[in-house]
Design a protein around this motif. Structure first.
Motif, PDB file in Angstrom:
ATOM      1  N   GLY A   1      24.860   6.880  -3.246  1.00 28.99           N
ATOM      2  CA  GLY A   1      24.059   7.233  -2.084  1.00 28.99           C
ATOM      3  C   GLY A   1      22.714   6.537  -2.074  1.00 28.99           C
ATOM      4  N   GLU A   2      22.118   6.399  -3.251  1.00 25.80           N
ATOM      5  CA  GLU A   2      20.835   5.697  -3.340  1.00 25.80           C
ATOM      6  C   GLU A   2      20.993   4.238  -2.948  1.00 25.80           C
ATOM      7  N   ARG A   3      22.122   3.618  -3.330  1.00 24.73           N
ATOM      8  CA  ARG A   3      22.351   2.213  -2.957  1.00 24.73           C
ATOM      9  C   ARG A   3      22.489   2.062  -1.453  1.00 24.73           C
ATOM     10  N   GLN A   4      22.851   3.161  -0.769  1.00 22.41           N
ATOM     11  CA  GLN A   4      22.949   3.112   0.684  1.00 22.41           C
ATOM     12  C   GLN A   4      21.775   3.833   1.330  1.00 22.41           C
ATOM     13  N   ASN A   5      20.683   3.945   0.595  1.00 30.74           N
ATOM     14  CA  ASN A   5      19.415   4.443   1.144  1.00 30.74           C
ATOM     15  C   ASN A   5      19.518   5.860   1.680  1.00 30.74           C
ATOM     16  N   CYS A   6      20.373   6.677   1.062  1.00 24.66           N
ATOM     17  CA  CYS A   6      20.606   8.071   1.419  1.00 24.66           C
ATOM     18  C   CYS A   6      21.449   8.239   2.679  1.00 24.66           C
ATOM     19  N   HIS A   7      21.878   7.151   3.297  1.00 20.87           N
ATOM     20  CA  HIS A   7      22.651   7.292   4.531  1.00 20.87           C
ATOM     21  C   HIS A   7      24.122   7.563   4.276  1.00 20.87           C
ATOM     22  N   LEU A   8      24.574   7.394   3.021  1.00 17.42           N
ATOM     23  CA  LEU A   8      25.931   7.800   2.680  1.00 17.42           C
ATOM     24  C   LEU A   8      26.051   9.317   2.711  1.00 17.42           C
ATOM     25  N   ASN A   9      24.951   9.998   2.488  1.00 20.15           N
ATOM     26  CA  ASN A   9      24.928  11.453   2.477  1.00 20.15           C
ATOM     27  C   ASN A   9      23.807  11.950   3.389  1.00 20.15           C
ATOM     28  N   PRO A  10      23.958  11.702   4.707  1.00 20.76           N
ATOM     29  CA  PRO A  10      22.871  12.083   5.623  1.00 20.76           C
ATOM     30  C   PRO A  10      22.609  13.578   5.658  1.00 20.76           C
ATOM     31  N   SER A  11      23.621  14.378   5.300  1.00 20.07           N
ATOM     32  CA  SER A  11      23.417  15.825   5.333  1.00 20.07           C
ATOM     33  C   SER A  11      22.336  16.259   4.349  1.00 20.07           C
ATOM     34  N   PHE A  12      22.173  15.496   3.245  1.00 16.00           N
ATOM     35  CA  PHE A  12      21.121  15.828   2.285  1.00 16.00           C
ATOM     36  C   PHE A  12      19.755  15.697   2.935  1.00 16.00           C
ATOM     37  N   MET A  13      19.529  14.576   3.637  1.00 10.81           N
ATOM     38  CA  MET A  13      18.244  14.365   4.285  1.00 10.81           C
ATOM     39  C   MET A  13      18.048  15.368   5.426  1.00 10.81           C
ATOM     40  N   GLU A  14      19.118  15.627   6.185  1.00  9.38           N
ATOM     41  CA  GLU A  14      19.006  16.559   7.302  1.00  9.38           C
ATOM     42  C   GLU A  14      18.690  17.970   6.822  1.00  9.38           C
ATOM     43  N   ALA A  15      19.215  18.311   5.639  1.00  5.99           N
ATOM     44  CA  ALA A  15      19.009  19.662   5.116  1.00  5.99           C
ATOM     45  C   ALA A  15      17.657  19.839   4.455  1.00  5.99           C
ATOM     46  N   THR A  16      16.996  18.752   4.122  1.00  4.51           N
ATOM     47  CA  THR A  16      15.738  18.867   3.390  1.00  4.51           C
ATOM     48  C   THR A  16      14.514  18.469   4.211  1.00  4.51           C
ATOM     49  N   LEU A  17      14.687  17.701   5.281  1.00  3.39           N
ATOM     50  CA  LEU A  17      13.552  17.324   6.128  1.00  3.39           C
ATOM     51  C   LEU A  17      13.344  18.354   7.230  1.00  3.39           C
TER      52      LEU A  17
ATOM     53  N   GLU B   1       0.842  -1.203   0.000  1.00  2.65           N
ATOM     54  CA  GLU B   1       0.000   0.000   0.000  1.00  2.65           C
ATOM     55  C   GLU B   1       0.872   1.246   0.000  1.00  2.65           C
ATOM     56  N   ILE B   2       0.426   2.291  -0.693  1.00  3.74           N
ATOM     57  CA  ILE B   2       1.132   3.573  -0.665  1.00  3.74           C
ATOM     58  C   ILE B   2       0.117   4.701  -0.462  1.00  3.74           C
ATOM     59  N   ALA B   3       0.563   5.757   0.194  1.00  2.00           N
ATOM     60  CA  ALA B   3      -0.235   6.990   0.269  1.00  2.00           C
ATOM     61  C   ALA B   3       0.031   7.788  -0.995  1.00  2.00           C
ATOM     62  N   THR B   4      -0.998   8.380  -1.585  1.00  2.00           N
ATOM     63  CA  THR B   4      -0.794   9.203  -2.777  1.00  2.00           C
ATOM     64  C   THR B   4      -0.464  10.637  -2.362  1.00  2.00           C
ATOM     65  N   ASP B   5       0.213  11.355  -3.244  1.00  2.00           N
ATOM     66  CA  ASP B   5       0.682  12.696  -2.920  1.00  2.00           C
ATOM     67  C   ASP B   5      -0.471  13.701  -2.913  1.00  2.00           C
ATOM     68  N   LEU B   6      -0.470  14.574  -1.905  1.00  2.00           N
ATOM     69  CA  LEU B   6      -1.498  15.609  -1.771  1.00  2.00           C
ATOM     70  C   LEU B   6      -0.960  16.999  -2.070  1.00  2.00           C
ATOM     71  N   GLY B   7       0.302  17.081  -2.528  1.00  2.00           N
ATOM     72  CA  GLY B   7       0.890  18.382  -2.811  1.00  2.00           C
ATOM     73  C   GLY B   7       1.288  19.149  -1.571  1.00  2.00           C
ATOM     74  N   ASP B   8       1.502  18.453  -0.439  1.00  2.00           N
ATOM     75  CA  ASP B   8       1.808  19.118   0.827  1.00  2.00           C
ATOM     76  C   ASP B   8       3.238  18.897   1.293  1.00  2.00           C
TER      77      ASP B   8
ATOM     78  N   GLN C   1       8.234  14.236   8.823  1.00  2.00           N
ATOM     79  CA  GLN C   1       7.506  13.568   7.748  1.00  2.00           C
ATOM     80  C   GLN C   1       7.414  14.474   6.522  1.00  2.00           C
ATOM     81  N   PHE C   2       7.818  15.750   6.648  1.00  2.00           N
ATOM     82  CA  PHE C   2       7.666  16.708   5.566  1.00  2.00           C
ATOM     83  C   PHE C   2       9.010  17.329   5.189  1.00  2.00           C
ATOM     84  N   TRP C   3       9.127  17.723   3.902  1.00  2.00           N
ATOM     85  CA  TRP C   3      10.275  18.499   3.462  1.00  2.00           C
ATOM     86  C   TRP C   3      10.135  19.924   3.981  1.00  2.00           C
ATOM     87  N   ILE C   4      11.265  20.608   4.157  1.00  2.00           N
ATOM     88  CA  ILE C   4      11.199  21.994   4.619  1.00  2.00           C
ATOM     89  C   ILE C   4      10.542  22.868   3.546  1.00  2.00           C
TER      90      ILE C   4
END
Length: 419
Positions: free
Chosen positions: A271-287, A247-254, A293-296
């Motif tokens: 980085g994708e092969r390591q599930n974004c954990h090779l570059n945690p700063s990317f996730m930290e900078a965008t979440l 099951e997936i939630a569909t995008d609501l544009g939020d 649960q949301f992007w900045i």
């Protein structure tokens, strides 16, 4: 004759009664909401069971699972997944092998009329006007809004708890195929031709590419493999132990990180092969640190590449889940702006509380909680040139614990408990 005084309620008594009623209503509302959500969740589970029954009936009829990656293709391009320019003469002429397994299941979901529209030339547009020449059988490019089947929404493919509707999506779905515990090259078919990045001198018509097939054999370990004929007998771990769909939630544009992707940045293929954990700063900078649960707010997202926007589309953002990151984790992509048509680590998600449904190979529907044991999420996923030192060599057991083991069909993993 002396009249007795009329009895009635004093103002204080009326206020007390009103206050009591208000308190009772306040106490009952959460219970009513919980009962409604329980009913919606049960309806969602029943939809998934219908899809499971449709897949099993398809297998009984054709002795294989419905093909995940069917349809026609463009002759003249070098990448099977490339779409021609909207001004190209071939722009509306092909579905480019991007039709998901749901298209094959449609006639087994009591949607024979829709299947007839897809499988035959269609001389009508989605607005009711005449199309001349008609759309070819198996449809045009998957983002064509004038093609009636693509904008048709099927109630069986929608979770009642998901409120998503309307443009920019076409026909939405909350149920997609599971392609296993590795998303490496998750947009590449099992029998693709030489890709643009591999060999620019490829000629046509299409010829099988052993290199792509080797990558697919190593990494694509789920019950569905792109463009490959898979049978129930290939699920050596057992149908009751293997996730077939999620099951997936569909995008609501939020800017929900589970359903949308940033239009810039990305972590690259490694980085994708390591599930974004090779570059945690990317996730930290965008979440958003306050709402992870949301992007900045300053992060842009592409409104056309929302999760679940095309029920008929095989691409990872629209039609795949992987058993890598736990349920309701953020999406992880290799390359920002091109992510809609690129590789993607995409897990199950839902609008239910605490988890999401999965459809097992035997047709059973299970609710997987967010807390399912998912191993080491920093471990690189299994792929062709993985190594034993990093526990991701070809044929390795899933590095993602019970959750990963449920996604792989033939890794000889034992499921020794309820989940």
């Amino acid at each position: 004759m002396k009249l007795r005084p009329t009895k009635g309620f004093t103002l204080v008594e009326l206020l007390v009664v009103i206050a009591i009623i208000g308190v009772l209503v306040g106490l009952l509302l959460p219970a009513v909401q919980a009962a409604r959500e329980a009913a919606r969740r049960m309806s969602c589970s029943n939809n998934f069971k219908q899809i499971g029954l449709g897949i099993h009936n398809y297998h009984s009829a054709y002795n294989q699972l419905p093909l995940h990656g069917s349809g026609t293709y463009v002759v003249g391009g070098r990448d099977l997944w490339d779409q021609p320019s909207p001004t190209s003469p071939t722009a509306t002429g092909t579905s480019n092998h991007r039709l998901s397994m749901m298209v094959g299941v449609v006639p087994f979901l009591e949607q024979q009329a829709l299947w007839e529209q897809i499988s035959n030339p269609l001389a009508i547009n989605s607005d009711g006007s005449t199309k001349s020449p008609p759309w070819q059988s198996m449809g045009p490019r998957p983002d064509e809004r004038n093609y009636l089947p693509y904008v048709t929404e099927l109630a069986t493919l929608r979770c009642p708890s998901d409120p998503g509707s309307g443009l920019p999506s076409l026909g939405r779905t909350n149920y997609v195929a599971c392609t296993g515990d590795s998303s490496y090259r998750s947009r590449d078919p099992y029998l693709n031709v030489n890709e643009k990045s591999d060999d620019a001198s490829v000629t046509f018509p299409y010829t099988p590419n052993a290199g792509t097939a080797n990558h697919s054999n190593a990494a694509h370990r789920g019950m569905f493999v792109l463009t490959r004929n898979v049978k129930f007998r290939d699920t050596l771990d057992g149908l009751s132990n293997t996730v077939m769909c999620g099951e997936i939630a569909t995008d609501l544009g939020d800017k929900d990180a589970r359903t949308s992707m940033p239009t810039s940045g990305g972590v690259g293929v490694t980085g994708e092969r390591q599930n974004c954990h090779l570059n945690p700063s990317f996730m930290e900078a965008t979440l958003d640190p306050l709402r992870p649960q949301f992007w900045i707010a300053t992060v842009g997202t592409n409104s056309n590449w929302g999760r679940g926007y095309h029920w008929y589309d095989v691409m990872p953002i629209y039609g795949q889940v992987h058993t890598i990151l736990g349920p309701n984790s953020p999406l992880c992509t290799d390359a920002g702006g091109g992510a809609g048509h690129g590789d993607l680590v995409a897990t199950v998600s839902s609008r239910h509380q605490g988890g999401a449904h999965v459809l097992m190979g035997d047709g059973a529907v299970k609710f997987i909680t967010d807390s399912i044991e998912a191993g080491d999420k920093t471990n690189p996923m299994v792929y062709l040139t993985g190594s034993a030192a990093t526990k991701n060599q070809v044929g390795a057991q899933s590095p993602y614990g019970l959750w990963g083991a449920l996604g792989s069909r033939a890794s000889r993993e034992v499921i020794d408990g309820e989940f």
